[in-house]
Scaffold this motif. Structure first.
Motif, PDB file in Angstrom:
ATOM      1  N   ARG A  24       0.856  -1.184   0.000  1.00 41.26           N
ATOM      2  CA  ARG A  24       0.000   0.000   0.000  1.00 41.26           C
ATOM      3  C   ARG A  24       0.895   1.239   0.000  1.00 41.26           C
ATOM      4  O   ARG A  24       0.979   1.970   0.993  1.00 41.26           O
ATOM      5  CB  ARG A  24      -0.906  -0.003   1.236  1.00 41.26           C
ATOM      6  CG  ARG A  24      -1.870  -1.178   1.278  1.00 41.26           C
ATOM      7  CD  ARG A  24      -2.444  -1.429   2.667  1.00 41.26           C
ATOM      8  NE  ARG A  24      -3.175  -0.296   3.173  1.00 41.26           N
ATOM      9  CZ  ARG A  24      -2.781   0.460   4.209  1.00 41.26           C
ATOM     10  NH1 ARG A  24      -1.638   0.197   4.822  1.00 41.26           N
ATOM     11  NH2 ARG A  24      -3.505   1.465   4.623  1.00 41.26           N
ATOM     12  N   SER A  29       0.022   4.667   1.455  1.00 40.62           N
ATOM     13  CA  SER A  29      -0.099   4.854   2.901  1.00 40.62           C
ATOM     14  C   SER A  29       1.157   5.440   3.516  1.00 40.62           C
ATOM     15  O   SER A  29       1.147   5.887   4.666  1.00 40.62           O
ATOM     16  CB  SER A  29      -0.424   3.519   3.583  1.00 40.62           C
ATOM     17  OG  SER A  29       0.687   2.636   3.514  1.00 40.62           O
ATOM     18  N   LEU A  78      -5.013   6.400   4.482  1.00 37.93           N
ATOM     19  CA  LEU A  78      -4.740   5.482   5.575  1.00 37.93           C
ATOM     20  C   LEU A  78      -5.426   4.130   5.399  1.00 37.93           C
ATOM     21  O   LEU A  78      -5.168   3.196   6.160  1.00 37.93           O
ATOM     22  CB  LEU A  78      -5.181   6.105   6.908  1.00 37.93           C
ATOM     23  CG  LEU A  78      -4.394   7.348   7.343  1.00 37.93           C
ATOM     24  CD1 LEU A  78      -5.055   8.003   8.541  1.00 37.93           C
ATOM     25  CD2 LEU A  78      -2.950   7.001   7.640  1.00 37.93           C
ATOM     26  N   PRO A 119      -7.306   4.115  -1.654  1.00 37.39           N
ATOM     27  CA  PRO A 119      -6.828   5.492  -1.628  1.00 37.39           C
ATOM     28  C   PRO A 119      -7.581   6.379  -2.607  1.00 37.39           C
ATOM     29  O   PRO A 119      -8.247   5.884  -3.520  1.00 37.39           O
ATOM     30  CB  PRO A 119      -5.367   5.348  -2.048  1.00 37.39           C
ATOM     31  CG  PRO A 119      -5.393   4.179  -2.988  1.00 37.39           C
ATOM     32  CD  PRO A 119      -6.381   3.216  -2.368  1.00 37.39           C
TER      33      PRO A 119
END
Length: 366
Positions: A286, A289, A349, A353
């Motif tokens: 990710r 993030s 987070l 996204p």
């Protein structure tokens, strides 16, 4: 027609340099990674102000070449002042966006206004307008850093990326500016040359380092460009080096590093990392993030539109999907922790996204 809000703030003369934050934004960005929520606990340490969205080059990697994102304009000094006065102790201000800052007549005034409060100030330029008069104005303004986006070591490659045959003029301008600095005994602004990492330009890198040495520029930076399937500008799929650096490209980077050491030139990549690493995507499942920008900086267009960062204009068509506020209609503090900013942070987070962030790399310049 929108009416610019002139918010009541402390007068500029009341802001003493000692009040400016003694914060290194890069260390701050690292620290904020540890504790993030949808609400930002601290004020931004950096502002990106698009002092103009006008430009004199039709660059193949820029969204403004392909669509009008907002009406052409310079940021008025009144809007500029109303923004920076709301965070008078901000550590760093970057005076560029998708336009050419040297087209703005009141740019030196903006720089001086920021330097009066001990803010670190920098901007990127294509160098075409860096004549003697503007050069002297920049030196007198107290500008800290001048980044010249040259992108090639010779005219043919330059024209392919930048769209006009003005390579020799830019080299002449930068050489003359450095000579002026030597004659006046000043090293500020710190001058650097930037090359975008494309298939068409990576072969220029070793000669690019030699060129920097020839014109007395002591810093060279390799700027990674990421391919956005839904975006405009930046790298096309067949241009991008992102996630696909070949052995020959790695050899070119190594050769450029060796030449930089020989010339005593600082050579690195965007985001304060070494050049090879900057061209490889994070292994994190990710990667979005890892981004700290919506907790540490604010970006405003020439019209006052708040965007999440300087990469956002390249990621998608239009601004509507990631506009987070309007500085002519609300205070920066209301925007900073308003619902649009909080929702954007929640997305970063989580596992889904914002679309503007899903394909973004993480090591962009600060």
């Amino acid at each position: 027609m929108k009416k610019t809000i002139m918010l009541a703030t402390r007068p500029a003369e009341a802001i003493r340099p000692a009040e400016a934050r003694a914060v290194d934004p890069r260390r701050y960005f690292e620290a904020v990674e540890q504790d993030r929520s949808e609400v930002a606990d601290a004020e931004p340490v950096c502002l990106y102000l698009e002092v103009t969205n006008r430009c004199n080059l039709p660059c193949a990697t820029c969204p403004r070449t392909f669509e009008e994102l907002e009406p052409p304009a310079n940021m008025s000094f009144e809007l500029f002042q109303s923004i920076v006065d709301q965070y008078p102790a901000v550590s760093r201000v970057v005076l560029h966006g998708i336009g050419e800052p040297l087209m703005v007549p009141h740019l030196p005034r903006m720089i001086r206004y920021l330097k009066d409060r001990a803010t670190y100030v920098l901007f990127n330029t294509n160098g075409t307008l860096l004549n003697e008069r503007r050069g002297r104005e920049l030196i007198a303004s107290g500008l800290d850093e001048l980044r010249v986006s040259l992108d090639a070591a010779e005219p043919v490659a330059f024209k392919a990326v930048r769209g006009k045959d003005v390579f020799d003029r830019i080299v002449k301008n930068v050489r003359a500016f450095r000579a002026m600095q030597r004659a006046e005994g000043t090293e500020l602004p710190r001058v650097s040359l930037w090359l975008t990492g494309l298939k068409e330009t990576i072969g220029e890198l070793p000669a690019f380092v030699d060129l920097a040495h020839d014109i007395d520029v002591a810093e060279v930076h390799l700027q990674r460009l990421v391919y956005f399937p839904d975006g405009q500008g930046l790298a096309r799929a067949d241009q991008a080096l992102f996630e696909s650096v070949s052995p020959n490209e790695e050899r070119l980077i190594s050769e450029a590093e060796a030449r930089a050491r020989r010339h005593g030139i600082l050579f690195d990549a965007s985001g304060a990392t070494e050049p090879g690493t900057s061209l490889k995507r994070s292994d994190d499942a990710r990667p979005w993030s890892l981004c700290t920008r919506p907790w540490t900086l604010m970006y405003f267009t020439a019209h006052g539109r708040a965007l999440p960062c300087c990469i956002a204009p390249f990621s998608m068509h239009g601004y509507d999907a990631f506009t987070l506020g309007d500085a002519t209609q609300a205070s920066l503090r209301d925007i900073w922790n308003g619902e649009q900013y909080r929702a954007f942070r929640r997305g970063l987070l989580g596992d889904q996204p914002p679309r503007a962030c899903a394909s973004c790399g993480m090591r962009w310049s600060l």
